[in-house]
Design a protein around this motif. Structure first.
Motif, PDB file in Angstrom:
ATOM      1  N   TRP A  17     -17.906 -42.687  15.446  1.00 54.04           N
ATOM      2  CA  TRP A  17     -18.732 -42.752  16.659  1.00 54.04           C
ATOM      3  C   TRP A  17     -18.547 -41.510  17.514  1.00 54.04           C
ATOM      4  CZ3 TRP A  17     -16.234 -43.681  21.570  1.00 54.04           C
ATOM      5  CH2 TRP A  17     -17.118 -43.626  22.635  1.00 54.04           C
ATOM      6  N   GLN A  18     -17.291 -41.100  17.722  1.00 51.12           N
ATOM      7  CA  GLN A  18     -17.032 -39.920  18.551  1.00 51.12           C
ATOM      8  C   GLN A  18     -17.693 -38.674  17.972  1.00 51.12           C
ATOM      9  OE1 GLN A  18     -12.732 -40.103  18.859  1.00 51.12           O
ATOM     10  NE2 GLN A  18     -12.912 -40.737  20.999  1.00 51.12           N
ATOM     11  N   GLU A  19     -17.700 -38.560  16.668  1.00 47.13           N
ATOM     12  CA  GLU A  19     -18.319 -37.408  16.016  1.00 47.13           C
ATOM     13  C   GLU A  19     -19.840 -37.475  16.029  1.00 47.13           C
ATOM     14  OE1 GLU A  19     -16.625 -37.212  12.112  1.00 47.13           O
ATOM     15  OE2 GLU A  19     -14.597 -36.914  12.888  1.00 47.13           O
ATOM     16  N   SER A  20     -20.388 -38.676  16.198  1.00 42.20           N
ATOM     17  CA  SER A  20     -21.842 -38.847  16.116  1.00 42.20           C
ATOM     18  C   SER A  20     -22.587 -38.274  17.315  1.00 42.20           C
ATOM     19  CB  SER A  20     -22.194 -40.332  15.975  1.00 42.20           C
ATOM     20  OG  SER A  20     -21.996 -41.013  17.205  1.00 42.20           O
ATOM     21  N   GLY A  21     -21.950 -38.278  18.479  1.00 40.03           N
ATOM     22  CA  GLY A  21     -22.613 -37.763  19.671  1.00 40.03           C
ATOM     23  C   GLY A  21     -23.613 -38.725  20.294  1.00 40.03           C
ATOM     24  N   VAL A  22     -23.677 -39.961  19.828  1.00 43.08           N
ATOM     25  CA  VAL A  22     -24.600 -40.942  20.395  1.00 43.08           C
ATOM     26  C   VAL A  22     -23.804 -41.955  21.225  1.00 43.08           C
ATOM     27  CG1 VAL A  22     -26.275 -40.689  18.525  1.00 43.08           C
ATOM     28  CG2 VAL A  22     -24.550 -42.481  18.385  1.00 43.08           C
ATOM     29  N   SER A  23     -24.502 -42.727  22.015  1.00 44.72           N
ATOM     30  CA  SER A  23     -23.834 -43.741  22.827  1.00 44.72           C
ATOM     31  C   SER A  23     -23.249 -44.824  21.923  1.00 44.72           C
ATOM     32  CB  SER A  23     -24.824 -44.377  23.803  1.00 44.72           C
ATOM     33  OG  SER A  23     -25.755 -45.181  23.109  1.00 44.72           O
ATOM     34  N   GLY A  24     -22.313 -45.586  22.470  1.00 44.47           N
ATOM     35  CA  GLY A  24     -21.714 -46.671  21.716  1.00 44.47           C
ATOM     36  C   GLY A  24     -22.737 -47.701  21.299  1.00 44.47           C
ATOM     37  N   SER A  32     -25.179 -51.561  12.516  1.00 38.78           N
ATOM     38  CA  SER A  32     -25.233 -53.032  12.500  1.00 38.78           C
ATOM     39  C   SER A  32     -23.891 -53.658  12.888  1.00 38.78           C
ATOM     40  CB  SER A  32     -25.672 -53.548  11.126  1.00 38.78           C
ATOM     41  OG  SER A  32     -26.953 -53.061  10.814  1.00 38.78           O
ATOM     42  N   LEU A  33     -23.308 -53.122  13.973  1.00 36.42           N
ATOM     43  CA  LEU A  33     -22.039 -53.625  14.487  1.00 36.42           C
ATOM     44  C   LEU A  33     -22.265 -54.390  15.783  1.00 36.42           C
ATOM     45  CD1 LEU A  33     -19.921 -50.369  14.055  1.00 36.42           C
ATOM     46  CD2 LEU A  33     -19.780 -52.430  12.644  1.00 36.42           C
ATOM     47  N   SER A  34     -21.379 -55.307  16.072  1.00 36.96           N
ATOM     48  CA  SER A  34     -21.408 -56.013  17.351  1.00 36.96           C
ATOM     49  C   SER A  34     -20.902 -55.063  18.430  1.00 36.96           C
ATOM     50  CB  SER A  34     -20.518 -57.253  17.287  1.00 36.96           C
ATOM     51  OG  SER A  34     -20.232 -57.714  18.590  1.00 36.96           O
ATOM     52  N   TYR A  35     -21.727 -54.820  19.443  1.00 38.23           N
ATOM     53  CA  TYR A  35     -21.324 -53.912  20.512  1.00 38.23           C
ATOM     54  C   TYR A  35     -20.110 -54.455  21.263  1.00 38.23           C
ATOM     55  CZ  TYR A  35     -21.434 -50.963  24.638  1.00 38.23           C
ATOM     56  OH  TYR A  35     -21.083 -50.109  25.647  1.00 38.23           O
ATOM     57  N   HIS A  36     -20.065 -55.766  21.481  1.00 45.61           N
ATOM     58  CA  HIS A  36     -18.934 -56.362  22.200  1.00 45.61           C
ATOM     59  C   HIS A  36     -17.631 -56.166  21.420  1.00 45.61           C
ATOM     60  CE1 HIS A  36     -21.450 -58.053  25.270  1.00 45.61           C
ATOM     61  NE2 HIS A  36     -22.257 -58.523  24.348  1.00 45.61           N
ATOM     62  N   ARG A  37     -17.700 -56.312  20.109  1.00 45.82           N
ATOM     63  CA  ARG A  37     -16.512 -56.096  19.275  1.00 45.82           C
ATOM     64  C   ARG A  37     -16.113 -54.615  19.307  1.00 45.82           C
ATOM     65  NH1 ARG A  37     -12.951 -59.491  18.080  1.00 45.82           N
ATOM     66  NH2 ARG A  37     -14.605 -60.966  17.814  1.00 45.82           N
ATOM     67  N   PHE A  38     -17.120 -53.735  19.285  1.00 43.04           N
ATOM     68  CA  PHE A  38     -16.891 -52.289  19.372  1.00 43.04           C
ATOM     69  C   PHE A  38     -16.128 -51.938  20.648  1.00 43.04           C
ATOM     70  CE2 PHE A  38     -18.465 -48.307  21.215  1.00 43.04           C
ATOM     71  CZ  PHE A  38     -18.180 -47.389  20.219  1.00 43.04           C
ATOM     72  N   VAL A  39     -16.593 -52.477  21.783  1.00 45.51           N
ATOM     73  CA  VAL A  39     -15.946 -52.198  23.070  1.00 45.51           C
ATOM     74  C   VAL A  39     -14.519 -52.739  23.074  1.00 45.51           C
ATOM     75  CG1 VAL A  39     -16.000 -52.715  25.545  1.00 45.51           C
ATOM     76  CG2 VAL A  39     -18.104 -52.073  24.355  1.00 45.51           C
ATOM     77  N   TYR A  40     -14.351 -53.940  22.540  1.00 48.87           N
ATOM     78  CA  TYR A  40     -13.009 -54.532  22.469  1.00 48.87           C
ATOM     79  C   TYR A  40     -12.060 -53.603  21.714  1.00 48.87           C
ATOM     80  CZ  TYR A  40      -9.208 -57.447  20.712  1.00 48.87           C
ATOM     81  OH  TYR A  40      -7.974 -57.946  20.386  1.00 48.87           O
ATOM     82  N   TRP A  41     -12.452 -53.149  20.535  1.00 39.69           N
ATOM     83  CA  TRP A  41     -11.568 -52.307  19.724  1.00 39.69           C
ATOM     84  C   TRP A  41     -11.406 -50.914  20.319  1.00 39.69           C
ATOM     85  CZ3 TRP A  41      -8.092 -53.489  16.203  1.00 39.69           C
ATOM     86  CH2 TRP A  41      -8.141 -54.763  15.651  1.00 39.69           C
ATOM     87  N   ARG A  42     -12.430 -50.406  20.963  1.00 38.45           N
ATOM     88  CA  ARG A  42     -12.305 -49.095  21.621  1.00 38.45           C
ATOM     89  C   ARG A  42     -11.229 -49.165  22.694  1.00 38.45           C
ATOM     90  NH1 ARG A  42     -17.404 -47.201  24.736  1.00 38.45           N
ATOM     91  NH2 ARG A  42     -16.511 -48.684  26.191  1.00 38.45           N
ATOM     92  N   ARG A  43     -11.258 -50.204  23.498  1.00 31.86           N
ATOM     93  CA  ARG A  43     -10.244 -50.369  24.546  1.00 31.86           C
ATOM     94  C   ARG A  43      -8.873 -50.635  23.942  1.00 31.86           C
ATOM     95  NH1 ARG A  43     -13.790 -54.100  28.607  1.00 31.86           N
ATOM     96  NH2 ARG A  43     -15.039 -52.401  29.447  1.00 31.86           N
ATOM     97  N   LYS A  44      -8.836 -51.467  22.930  1.00 31.45           N
ATOM     98  CA  LYS A  44      -7.567 -51.840  22.305  1.00 31.45           C
ATOM     99  C   LYS A  44      -6.877 -50.630  21.671  1.00 31.45           C
ATOM    100  CE  LYS A  44      -5.682 -55.172  19.008  1.00 31.45           C
ATOM    101  NZ  LYS A  44      -4.820 -55.910  19.923  1.00 31.45           N
ATOM    102  N   LEU A  45      -7.638 -49.819  20.954  1.00 34.27           N
ATOM    103  CA  LEU A  45      -7.047 -48.712  20.215  1.00 34.27           C
ATOM    104  C   LEU A  45      -6.895 -47.431  21.031  1.00 34.27           C
ATOM    105  CD1 LEU A  45      -8.841 -49.167  16.778  1.00 34.27           C
ATOM    106  CD2 LEU A  45      -6.526 -49.861  17.414  1.00 34.27           C
ATOM    107  N   ASN A  46      -7.829 -47.190  21.923  1.00 36.12           N
ATOM    108  CA  ASN A  46      -7.820 -45.904  22.613  1.00 36.12           C
ATOM    109  C   ASN A  46      -7.482 -45.983  24.091  1.00 36.12           C
ATOM    110  OD1 ASN A  46      -8.583 -44.454  20.312  1.00 36.12           O
ATOM    111  ND2 ASN A  46     -10.703 -45.024  20.629  1.00 36.12           N
TER     112      ASN A  46
END
Length: 102
Positions: A17-24, A32-46
Protein backbone atom coordinates in the motif's frame (compact mmCIF):
# COMPACT_ATOMS: atom_id res chain seq x y z
CA UNK A 1 -1.78 -14.44 20.21
CA UNK A 2 -1.47 -13.37 16.58
CA UNK A 3 -1.21 -15.93 13.81
CA UNK A 4 2.30 -15.44 12.30
CA UNK A 5 0.97 -15.92 8.76
CA UNK A 6 -1.66 -13.23 9.29
CA UNK A 7 0.95 -10.90 10.75
CA UNK A 8 3.23 -11.45 7.73
CA UNK A 9 0.34 -11.00 5.29
CA UNK A 10 -0.59 -7.61 6.72
CA UNK A 11 3.02 -6.44 6.91
CA UNK A 12 3.40 -7.22 3.18
CA UNK A 13 0.00 -5.68 2.39
CA UNK A 14 0.83 -2.45 4.22
CA UNK A 15 4.20 -2.27 2.49
CA UNK A 16 2.51 -2.72 -0.89
CA UNK A 17 0.00 0.00 0.00
CA UNK A 18 2.74 2.47 0.93
CA UNK A 19 4.47 1.85 -2.39
CA UNK A 20 1.22 2.20 -4.34
CA UNK A 21 0.75 5.91 -3.68
CA UNK A 22 -3.04 5.56 -3.40
CA UNK A 23 -5.27 6.09 -0.39
CA UNK A 24 -5.96 3.22 1.97
CA UNK A 25 -9.60 3.06 0.90
CA UNK A 26 -8.67 2.92 -2.80
CA UNK A 27 -6.02 0.27 -2.16
CA UNK A 28 -8.49 -1.90 -0.24
CA UNK A 29 -11.03 -1.60 -3.01
CA UNK A 30 -8.44 -2.60 -5.62
CA UNK A 31 -7.31 -5.57 -3.53
CA UNK A 32 -10.80 -6.59 -2.31
CA UNK A 33 -9.78 -6.04 1.32
CA UNK A 34 -11.88 -4.92 4.25
CA UNK A 35 -10.97 -1.30 4.92
CA UNK A 36 -11.78 -1.66 8.63
CA UNK A 37 -9.43 -4.64 8.90
CA UNK A 38 -6.78 -2.68 6.96
CA UNK A 39 -7.00 0.23 9.43
CA UNK A 40 -6.87 -2.16 12.39
CA UNK A 41 -3.66 -3.81 11.14
CA UNK A 42 -2.10 -0.51 10.07
CA UNK A 43 -2.51 0.80 13.61
CA UNK A 44 -1.49 -2.49 15.19
CA UNK A 45 1.70 -2.92 13.16
CA UNK A 46 2.81 0.62 12.50
CA UNK A 47 1.24 2.81 15.13
CA UNK A 48 1.84 6.40 14.11
CA UNK A 49 5.26 5.75 12.54
CA UNK A 50 6.31 4.41 9.17
CA UNK A 51 3.03 5.29 7.44
CA UNK A 52 2.30 8.08 5.05
CA UNK A 53 1.12 11.28 6.64
CA UNK A 54 -2.60 11.84 6.19
CA UNK A 55 -3.61 14.65 3.91
CA UNK A 56 -5.19 17.65 5.63
CA UNK A 57 -8.85 17.02 6.30
CA UNK A 58 -10.01 20.48 5.28
CA UNK A 59 -11.13 21.26 8.80
CA UNK A 60 -9.68 24.11 10.80
CA UNK A 61 -8.80 24.00 14.47
CA UNK A 62 -11.04 26.15 16.67
CA UNK A 63 -10.12 27.30 20.15
CA UNK A 64 -12.07 29.29 22.72
CA UNK A 65 -10.94 32.82 23.50
CA UNK A 66 -10.34 33.45 27.22
CA UNK A 67 -12.86 35.76 28.91
CA UNK A 68 -11.82 39.36 28.78
CA UNK A 69 -9.96 38.89 25.50
CA UNK A 70 -13.04 38.31 23.37
CA UNK A 71 -13.89 41.04 20.89
CA UNK A 72 -17.28 41.81 19.45
CA UNK A 73 -18.08 39.57 16.52
CA UNK A 74 -16.21 36.67 15.00
CA UNK A 75 -12.48 36.67 14.24
CA UNK A 76 -11.06 34.45 11.51
CA UNK A 77 -7.28 33.91 11.53
CA UNK A 78 -5.75 32.75 8.26
CA UNK A 79 -2.31 31.27 7.62
CA UNK A 80 0.42 33.85 7.32
CA UNK A 81 -0.90 35.92 10.22
CA UNK A 82 -3.88 37.50 8.41
CA UNK A 83 -6.92 38.00 10.66
CA UNK A 84 -10.41 39.17 9.78
CA UNK A 85 -12.17 40.56 12.84
CA UNK A 86 -15.56 41.99 13.70
CA UNK A 87 -17.64 39.58 11.64
CA UNK A 88 -21.30 39.26 12.59
CA UNK A 89 -24.62 38.32 10.99
CA UNK A 90 -24.81 41.68 9.22
CA UNK A 91 -21.49 41.35 7.37
CA UNK A 92 -20.77 37.61 7.26
CA UNK A 93 -21.18 37.62 3.45
CA UNK A 94 -18.01 39.71 3.38
CA UNK A 95 -16.06 36.73 4.73
CA UNK A 96 -17.28 34.53 1.89
CA UNK A 97 -16.28 37.15 -0.68
CA UNK A 98 -12.79 37.50 0.85
CA UNK A 99 -12.22 33.73 1.08
CA UNK A 100 -13.29 33.19 -2.54
CA UNK A 101 -10.54 35.60 -3.60
CA UNK A 102 -7.81 33.61 -1.81
Amino acid sequence: MVNPDLHAFWQKTLSDWQESGVSGAAFCKQQSLSYHRFVYWRRKLNGSTNIKKALPSGFARAAPVPKGQAKDGLTVSLPGGVSITGLHAGNIELLGMVLRQL
